[in-house]
Design a protein around this motif. Structure first.
Motif, PDB file in Angstrom:
ATOM      1  N   MET A   1      36.410  27.073  43.955  1.00  0.00           N
ATOM      2  CA  MET A   1      35.609  25.893  43.703  1.00  0.00           C
ATOM      3  C   MET A   1      36.542  24.693  43.496  1.00  0.00           C
ATOM      4  O   MET A   1      37.613  24.811  42.919  1.00  0.00           O
ATOM      5  N   HIS A   2      36.093  23.524  43.947  1.00  0.00           N
ATOM      6  CA  HIS A   2      36.831  22.274  43.778  1.00  0.00           C
ATOM      7  C   HIS A   2      36.036  21.364  42.841  1.00  0.00           C
ATOM      8  O   HIS A   2      34.820  21.267  42.956  1.00  0.00           O
ATOM      9  N   ASP A  58      29.244  22.583  49.427  1.00  0.00           N
ATOM     10  CA  ASP A  58      28.503  23.342  48.416  1.00  0.00           C
ATOM     11  C   ASP A  58      29.391  23.870  47.290  1.00  0.00           C
ATOM     12  O   ASP A  58      28.898  24.142  46.199  1.00  0.00           O
ATOM     13  N   ASP A  59      30.676  24.049  47.566  1.00  0.00           N
ATOM     14  CA  ASP A  59      31.557  24.602  46.533  1.00  0.00           C
ATOM     15  C   ASP A  59      32.318  23.508  45.764  1.00  0.00           C
ATOM     16  O   ASP A  59      33.354  23.759  45.173  1.00  0.00           O
ATOM     17  N   GLY A  92      21.600  19.214  44.598  1.00  0.00           N
ATOM     18  CA  GLY A  92      21.253  20.035  43.440  1.00  0.00           C
ATOM     19  C   GLY A  92      22.086  19.651  42.221  1.00  0.00           C
ATOM     20  O   GLY A  92      22.719  18.595  42.168  1.00  0.00           O
ATOM     21  N   ASN A  93      22.121  20.546  41.281  1.00  0.00           N
ATOM     22  CA  ASN A  93      22.768  20.277  39.995  1.00  0.00           C
ATOM     23  C   ASN A  93      24.283  20.505  40.068  1.00  0.00           C
ATOM     24  O   ASN A  93      24.788  21.496  39.540  1.00  0.00           O
ATOM     25  N   SER A 191      29.916  25.942  32.465  1.00  0.00           N
ATOM     26  CA  SER A 191      28.608  26.303  33.030  1.00  0.00           C
ATOM     27  C   SER A 191      28.421  25.750  34.438  1.00  0.00           C
ATOM     28  O   SER A 191      27.785  26.386  35.270  1.00  0.00           O
ATOM     29  N   ILE A 192      28.990  24.581  34.736  1.00  0.00           N
ATOM     30  CA  ILE A 192      28.771  23.992  36.063  1.00  0.00           C
ATOM     31  C   ILE A 192      29.528  24.714  37.171  1.00  0.00           C
ATOM     32  O   ILE A 192      29.174  24.617  38.341  1.00  0.00           O
ATOM     33  N   ILE A 193      30.550  25.480  36.808  1.00  0.00           N
ATOM     34  CA  ILE A 193      31.298  26.189  37.857  1.00  0.00           C
ATOM     35  C   ILE A 193      30.774  27.606  38.080  1.00  0.00           C
ATOM     36  O   ILE A 193      31.250  28.305  38.958  1.00  0.00           O
ATOM     37  N   LYS A 194      29.790  28.040  37.290  1.00  0.00           N
ATOM     38  CA  LYS A 194      29.247  29.400  37.470  1.00  0.00           C
ATOM     39  C   LYS A 194      28.367  29.464  38.700  1.00  0.00           C
ATOM     40  O   LYS A 194      27.685  28.564  39.057  1.00  0.00           O
TER      41      LYS A 194
END
Length: 194
Positions: A1-2, A58-59, A92-93, A191-194
């Protein structure tokens, strides 16, 4: 993830380079965009978010971090949310809005042990004093209070924010910081990277 970080000033950029890997590990890439001041960040944010809405994969995640600076937190967060709504509608979030209350320096005061790693004359009991038990409630500016503390114990005149961040951030314990706004930042980032 970036993760793309949008911040208002250089000392925040320096601090995040040290503390983000402690919070989420080293398996993610990050880029920190320093806007030099909050007004410039807020002014450019809508345009920047429109650009992200058009290309962000998306990532990717986006984190916007600003100091409260005695502003109304709810109003400030509303501005951040409004500016980034174009991204959340399309992607999205993926945007995290966080506010350092009152300033980034409250996060440092929330970890006296980290400060003492570089400024050992400052007593560990500082965090037990009523005024400093909850760093986010310090009145009159956390930057100013930190400067007074350093002067009181014989260190420099005039807090050099970038230098201080470079010295103290590597020692910060992200699991045991007394600043509630730091805890909310840390937990939100996880939480945002899960």
């Amino acid at each position: 993830m970036h993760i793309e970080f949008l911040v208002e000033e250089p000392s925040t950029e320096v601090a995040l380079n040290f503390i983000v890997p402690k919070i989420i590990g080293n398996t993610h890439t990050l880029k920190i965009h320093n806007f030099q001041n909050k007004d410039r960040l807020l002014k450019r944010l809508p345009e920047r978010m429109k650009a992200y809405a058009n290309f962000v994969p998306d990532d990717w995640r986006i984190v916007i971090l600003v100091d409260e600076d005695r502003c109304d937190c709810q109003e400030l967060k509303r501005k951040l949310c409004d500016a980034s709504s174009v991204v959340t509608k399309q992607k999205g979030n993926i945007v995290l809005h966080r506010i350092a209350v009152e300033e980034l320096e409250s996060w440092f005061i929330g970890d006296v042990t980290a400060i003492r790693a570089e400024y050992e004359k400052i007593p560990i009991s500082l965090c037990q004093q009523a005024k400093f038990r909850n760093p986010d409630t310090i009145k009159g500016g956390t930057w100013e209070q930190l400067d007074k503390i350093l002067k009181k114990y014989g260190y420099q005149t005039g807090l050099q924010k970038i230098d201080f961040a470079e010295k103290v951030s590597p020692h910060m314990d992200v699991e045991n910081n007394l600043s509630k706004s730091f805890q909310i930042f840390r937990d939100g980032l996880r939480s945002i990277i899960k």
